[in-house]
Design an enzyme around this catalytic site. Sequence first.
Site, PDB file in Angstrom:
ATOM      1  N   LYS A  15       0.820  -1.215   0.000  1.00 43.44           N
ATOM      2  CA  LYS A  15       0.000   0.000   0.000  1.00 43.44           C
ATOM      3  C   LYS A  15       0.850   1.260   0.000  1.00 43.44           C
ATOM      4  CE  LYS A  15      -4.392  -1.157   2.302  1.00 43.44           C
ATOM      5  NZ  LYS A  15      -5.221  -0.762   3.450  1.00 43.44           N
ATOM      6  N   LYS A  20      -9.482 -10.701  -6.866  1.00 42.17           N
ATOM      7  CA  LYS A  20     -10.475 -10.791  -5.801  1.00 42.17           C
ATOM      8  C   LYS A  20     -11.563  -9.732  -5.990  1.00 42.17           C
ATOM      9  CE  LYS A  20      -9.625  -9.910  -1.349  1.00 42.17           C
ATOM     10  NZ  LYS A  20      -9.182  -9.944   0.052  1.00 42.17           N
ATOM     11  N   LYS A  57     -13.342  -3.672  -3.164  1.00 43.19           N
ATOM     12  CA  LYS A  57     -13.780  -2.272  -3.220  1.00 43.19           C
ATOM     13  C   LYS A  57     -13.006  -1.481  -4.255  1.00 43.19           C
ATOM     14  CE  LYS A  57     -14.623  -2.380   1.679  1.00 43.19           C
ATOM     15  NZ  LYS A  57     -13.956  -2.390   2.972  1.00 43.19           N
TER      16      LYS A  57
HETATM   17  P1  AMP Z   1     -11.895  -5.526   2.865  1.00 44.90           P
HETATM   18  O1  AMP Z   1     -13.103  -5.225   2.053  1.00 44.90           O
HETATM   19  O2  AMP Z   1     -10.720  -5.888   2.029  1.00 44.90           O
HETATM   20  O3  AMP Z   1     -11.619  -4.504   3.924  1.00 44.90           O
HETATM   21  O4  AMP Z   1     -12.193  -6.866   3.660  1.00 44.90           O
HETATM   22  C1  AMP Z   1     -13.104  -6.987   4.722  1.00 44.90           C
HETATM   23  C2  AMP Z   1     -13.294  -8.461   5.028  1.00 44.90           C
HETATM   24  O5  AMP Z   1     -13.946  -9.122   3.939  1.00 44.90           O
HETATM   25  C3  AMP Z   1     -11.989  -9.223   5.273  1.00 44.90           C
HETATM   26  O6  AMP Z   1     -12.190 -10.194   6.290  1.00 44.90           O
HETATM   27  C4  AMP Z   1     -11.730  -9.904   3.948  1.00 44.90           C
HETATM   28  O7  AMP Z   1     -10.983 -11.086   4.066  1.00 44.90           O
HETATM   29  C5  AMP Z   1     -13.136 -10.184   3.436  1.00 44.90           C
HETATM   30  N1  AMP Z   1     -13.149 -10.125   1.964  1.00 44.90           N
HETATM   31  C6  AMP Z   1     -12.921  -9.023   1.211  1.00 44.90           C
HETATM   32  N2  AMP Z   1     -13.010  -9.295  -0.096  1.00 44.90           N
HETATM   33  C7  AMP Z   1     -13.289 -10.629  -0.198  1.00 44.90           C
HETATM   34  C8  AMP Z   1     -13.489 -11.533  -1.286  1.00 44.90           C
HETATM   35  N3  AMP Z   1     -13.463 -11.120  -2.550  1.00 44.90           N
HETATM   36  N4  AMP Z   1     -13.753 -12.823  -1.002  1.00 44.90           N
HETATM   37  C9  AMP Z   1     -13.816 -13.235   0.273  1.00 44.90           C
HETATM   38  N5  AMP Z   1     -13.637 -12.448   1.342  1.00 44.90           N
HETATM   39  C10 AMP Z   1     -13.369 -11.160   1.134  1.00 44.90           C
END
Ligand code: AMP
Length: 330
Positions: free
Chosen positions: A110, A191, A194
Amino acid sequence: MRVLSGIQPTGRVHLGNYLGAIRGWVEDQYVNESFFTLVDLHAITVEQEPRELFSATLELFATLIGAGLDPNICTIFAQSQVNEHAALAWLLECTATFGELARMTQFKDKGHGSQNVRAGLFTYPVLMAADILLYKAERVPVGEDQKQHLELTRDIAIRFNRLYGQVFTVPTPAIPKVAARVMDLQNPSKKMSKSSSTTLGLIYISDGADEIKRKISKAVTDTDNKVAYDPIGKPGISNLLEIFAAISGRAPDSIAEDYASYGALKSDLTQLIVATLEPISKRTKDLLDDRGELGRIMAAGSGKAREIAADTLDSAKAAMGFVTATSTFK
Ligand code: AMP
Ligand code: TRP
């Protein structure tokens, strides 16, 4: 067992967040003493527009409850409402080393090696350690990308206990196996996230039936129209099968056997996603329409969290030699 996890209130909540994290939390609350925190202090390690942070926090809080977290069963709170997080983070920063933090791959990714990254982005994992250690959490459900931060948390806890006496519980990460990764519908090698470049690749929890139908029907597949589970050779269709599997609890290759064409699979998957998300977004919207109630639930959550956090912070300070309000003078 005590469980704690956290999620940043940035951007809108998507299907990956739900299947990969939030849904597991809902199950956890019934079997474990659970704490879930919206890590708004972590969000400001990169620039946030204040009004957006404010509304994203309310929206995420309502979504967690809409998805089934029950504030009467678990403790849900905004990190910034419990001052002990920042206070413990400082104590822990004074036990962690520059070298340890410089090895964190998320910071390297990052920060891009820039001199202008915020200092908070560098110390981010120590704040995360404070989140976990304040509640003496034993189990921490997180995605694969957070494993290194959990390792650091364990190192910090073990070292603190050795230097100053037994204060912290050493936590164990819990990485979900099923649907650990929901991929982008437009770019199945990435993945669902956001930061995706096109919103067509993501299904938001708040998407309506028409939106979900449009996104699933436009989801990238290959042209041979044979439904088979093959993540390397057929990443697009395999992602759809995995989402189907995660929602239905069936195995992706057995689902594949039921379908002769992509169209039929997409149509059933759409229905399944709509049926899963519709009640969640309805409850979320109702709560967002009642800001007074939402504010009361948030205040009650941070009140419950603070009681435990204050106690741990006090023990940590006393162990380090600070004169605290509860110190005894001999
Ligand atoms: P983030 O949106 O990256 O802040 O992630 C928040 C939570 O959602 C974390 O526990 C991630 O591991 C989970 N997460 C985010 N994106 C995915 C995805 N595409 N598939 C599965 N879990 C996700
Ligand atoms: N760093 C985590 C993420 O980006 C969020 C987080 C902050 C967290 N504090 C936590 C997760 C404590 C688990 C426990 O996903």
